[in-house]
Design a protein around this motif. Structure first.
Motif, PDB file in Angstrom:
ATOM      1  N   ARG A   1       9.422   8.570  17.265  1.00  0.00           N
ATOM      2  CA  ARG A   1      10.624   7.541  16.903  1.00  0.00           C
ATOM      3  C   ARG A   1      11.728   8.313  15.956  1.00  0.00           C
TER       4      ARG A   1
ATOM      5  N   HIS B   1      15.504   9.063  16.876  1.00  0.00           N
ATOM      6  CA  HIS B   1      16.519   8.879  16.100  1.00  0.00           C
ATOM      7  C   HIS B   1      17.410  10.229  16.031  1.00  0.00           C
TER       8      HIS B   1
ATOM      9  N   ARG C   1      16.501   6.699  10.143  1.00  0.00           N
ATOM     10  CA  ARG C   1      15.340   6.219  10.799  1.00  0.00           C
ATOM     11  C   ARG C   1      14.798   7.883  11.022  1.00  0.00           C
TER      12      ARG C   1
ATOM     13  N   TYR D   1      22.373   4.665  10.196  1.00  0.00           N
ATOM     14  CA  TYR D   1      21.274   3.917  10.622  1.00  0.00           C
ATOM     15  C   TYR D   1      20.336   4.970  11.416  1.00  0.00           C
ATOM     16  N   HIS D   2      20.889   5.637  12.276  1.00  0.00           N
ATOM     17  CA  HIS D   2      20.023   6.625  12.977  1.00  0.00           C
ATOM     18  C   HIS D   2      19.515   7.834  12.033  1.00  0.00           C
TER      19      HIS D   2
END
Length: 172
Positions: free
Chosen positions: A111, A115, A143, A139-140
């Motif tokens: 994950r 990202h 993460r 956001y990415h």
């Protein structure tokens, strides 16, 4: 045979990793759909889920680096499996629970890596538009655990929100 990453015996309730508790029966029904996918389509669905509930072809192609022909075949497979649907702007997952199960099936390291791949593709696609896309980059990058870069874009996102008089978002 289960698709890569699916666990044969599901716990009574999915872990609330994404903040949503999914009943085991719902998880099993979605799992049955996922296990019918080819390994390549399953991997593509995992990538698409990291992009977001809605995603477009250019971002998916830039991130996956698959040929157009292969990507279209895999997208067709996901549509036929009733996991995603076409929209005017691209594609979206048919239901948030499908997306949540797929996202929860990704290992933590995968994950994080995905990202990072997504945000790098977005930066290539939106060269010169980083101010407008700053919130998506934040956001990415968060993460992807690349906090220093996320902080850089967080300041830009706040500035962008302030220029559009979205003062609550600018403060956030």
């Amino acid at each position: 045979q289960l698709a890569p990453g699916l666990i044969a015996a599901q716990p009574p309730v999915s872990p609330p990793r994404g903040g949503l508790v999914i009943p085991s029966r719902v998880h099993q029904v979605i799992g049955l759909r996922l296990e019918r996918l080819s390994p390549a389509a399953y991997r593509l669905a995992g990538l698409a889920v990291v992009i977001g509930r809605e995603f477009n072809y250019p971002v998916l192609q830039a991130t996956s680096q698959l040929s157009h022909s292969t990507l279209l075949d895999l997208l067709d497979e996901l549509v036929r499996a009733y996991l995603i649907e076409e929209t005017g702007a691209g594609y979206r997952f048919r239901h948030g629970l499908i997306r949540q199960v797929l996202y929860d099936e990704l290992t933590t390291h995968r994950r994080i890596w995905l990202h990072g791949q997504v945000v790098q593709a977005l930066e290539r696609l939106f060269v010169g538009q980083s101010k407008e896309q700053a919130a998506v980059f934040v956001y990415h990058y968060e993460r992807a655990e690349r906090y220093e870069i996320a902080f850089h874009y967080l300041i830009r996102a706040g500035d962008q929100a302030q220029t559009t008089y979205a003062l609550r978002e600018a403060v956030d």
